[in-house]
Design an enzyme around this catalytic site. Structure first.
Site, PDB file in Angstrom:
ATOM      1  N   PRO A   2       7.745   4.853   7.446  1.00 12.37           N
ATOM      2  CA  PRO A   2       8.301   6.183   7.414  1.00 12.37           C
ATOM      3  C   PRO A   2       8.299   7.032   8.800  1.00 12.37           C
ATOM      4  O   PRO A   2       7.237   6.849   9.582  1.00 12.37           O
ATOM      5  CB  PRO A   2       7.413   7.020   6.337  1.00 12.37           C
ATOM      6  CG  PRO A   2       6.433   6.120   5.916  1.00 12.37           C
ATOM      7  CD  PRO A   2       6.319   4.837   6.596  1.00 12.37           C
ATOM      8  N   GLU A   3       9.231   7.568   9.223  1.00 18.21           N
ATOM      9  CA  GLU A   3       9.304   8.273  10.368  1.00 18.21           C
ATOM     10  C   GLU A   3       9.334   9.611  10.084  1.00 18.21           C
ATOM     11  O   GLU A   3       9.177  10.271   8.920  1.00 18.21           O
ATOM     12  CB  GLU A   3      10.811   7.964  11.186  1.00 18.21           C
ATOM     13  CG  GLU A   3      10.280   6.629  11.992  1.00 18.21           C
ATOM     14  CD  GLU A   3      11.213   6.510  13.195  1.00 18.21           C
ATOM     15  OE1 GLU A   3      11.566   7.518  13.820  1.00 18.21           O
ATOM     16  OE2 GLU A   3      11.577   5.501  13.354  1.00 18.21           O
ATOM     17  N   HIS A  98      -2.746  -1.480  -5.925  1.00 16.72           N
ATOM     18  CA  HIS A  98      -2.853  -0.876  -4.830  1.00 16.72           C
ATOM     19  C   HIS A  98      -2.892   0.569  -5.020  1.00 16.72           C
ATOM     20  O   HIS A  98      -2.536   1.203  -3.899  1.00 16.72           O
ATOM     21  CB  HIS A  98      -1.918  -1.302  -3.906  1.00 16.72           C
ATOM     22  CG  HIS A  98      -1.516  -2.942  -4.070  1.00 16.72           C
ATOM     23  ND1 HIS A  98      -2.648  -3.824  -3.539  1.00 16.72           N
ATOM     24  CD2 HIS A  98      -0.387  -3.704  -4.369  1.00 16.72           C
ATOM     25  CE1 HIS A  98      -1.851  -5.012  -3.689  1.00 16.72           C
ATOM     26  NE2 HIS A  98      -0.843  -5.040  -4.195  1.00 16.72           N
ATOM     27  N   ARG A 117      -0.263  -2.476   1.642  1.00 11.81           N
ATOM     28  CA  ARG A 117      -0.461  -3.042   2.883  1.00 11.81           C
ATOM     29  C   ARG A 117      -1.681  -2.587   3.722  1.00 11.81           C
ATOM     30  O   ARG A 117      -2.320  -2.911   4.541  1.00 11.81           O
ATOM     31  CB  ARG A 117       0.597  -3.362   3.774  1.00 11.81           C
ATOM     32  CG  ARG A 117       1.607  -4.099   3.413  1.00 11.81           C
ATOM     33  CD  ARG A 117       2.780  -4.512   4.239  1.00 11.81           C
ATOM     34  NE  ARG A 117       2.307  -5.062   5.487  1.00 11.81           N
ATOM     35  CZ  ARG A 117       2.852  -5.584   6.442  1.00 11.81           C
ATOM     36  NH1 ARG A 117       4.212  -5.183   6.318  1.00 11.81           N
ATOM     37  NH2 ARG A 117       2.426  -6.206   7.635  1.00 11.81           N
TER      38      ARG A 117
END
Ligand SMILES: [Zn+2]
Length: 270
Positions: A2-3, A98, A117
């Site tokens: 995400p930016e 997760h 991740r």
């Protein structure tokens, strides 16, 4: 990853959903990577706190907290990393794999941090978190020019340098340079004032367009029933190597600048 526009969209979506709510209890998972502050410290700061506001600072999501009986403001800072998501849902919704943190809210809902991740980070702080660098949507053109004019780095590398502006990532750096008609390898100090002005405008435009586009797909990030995934505005150069430029039909070229895949149009960018 995400930016800035995605993070802004997510922070705004979270603000709408949880501002004013109180965090009653917190469960923190056993995996150490996501915890930038110790688990006990995270629980201590979050439990009993009321969420005043959720906002974006750089690429961080910042929860401004108000705690009964405590003078100092504290903050919960979330960095989503590559695959991190913040979900707001009812407790009946199955907890996904997760999940690294679950905050039970006074409203009966849960706020969950999920990150397969584990490049995302959770941190608590007191005082006001500002992050390094300046906000790209807040600097004036004058400040923008003064920031980049002395730099000998390729302009693309300078745009990615978080000491200057925070939150500008690879996609929006390429898109802003295309809009300004500037090649990514040009040295920052070779750009004229006029070019720096165009670049500043281009960067603001592309970020604002992406933020506006994100508003409609916000449920994908923060509502547990939504699918994971990020919206995309139509990129003009990013990810379009060998395809014809939308403006001049020249094939878009891909090179490496500052270790990052970089896209530009040899026809439109000088
Ligand atoms: Zn072109």
């Amino acid at each position: 990853m995400p930016e800035l526009p995605e993070v802004e969209t997510i922070a705004n979506g979270l603000h709408k959903r949880v501002a004013g709510d109180r965090i009653e209890s917190v469960w923190v998972g056993a995996k150490p990577e996501p915890l930038k502050s110790p688990a006990t410290e995270i629980s201590r700061v979050l439990e009993g706190a009321r969420v005043q506001r959720v906002r974006r600072v750089g690429k961080h999501i910042v929860f401004d907290l108000e705690s009964p009986g405590k003078q100092d403001e504290s903050q919960w800072i979330v960095h989503l990393g590559m695959t991190g998501r913040m979900l707001v849902c009812s407790p009946e919704v199955e907890t996904p794999k997760h999940t690294h943190l679950v905050a039970k809210l006074g409203s009966g809902r849960e706020l969950r941090f999920v990150d397969p991740r584990r490049f995302g980070r959770l941190e608590v702080r007191s005082g006001s978190f500002r992050g390094p660098g300046a906000e790209p949507l807040q600097v004036t053109t004058q400040e923008f020019s003064e920031m980049f004019h002395p730099s000998k780095a390729p302009i693309k590398a300078a745009l990615l340098n978080q000491k200057f502006l925070h939150g500008v990532g690879n996609i929006y750096a390429d898109e802003a340079l295309f809009r300004a008609g500037i090649r990514p390898r040009r040295r920052a100090n070779s750009l004229t004032r006029a070019e720096l002005g165009k670049l500043h405008q281009g960067l603001k435009k592309v970020l604002q367009a992406a933020i506006a586009a994100g508003g409609s797909s916000i449920s994908d990030y923060v509502d547990a029933d939504g699918e994971a995934g990020f919206f995309q505005i139509q990129h003009r150069v990013y990810g379009r190597e060998d395809k014809p430029c939308l403006k001049c039909k020249t094939a878009i070229r891909k090179i490496v600048v500052a270790g990052r895949g970089t896209h530009y149009c040899p026809g439109c960018q000088k």
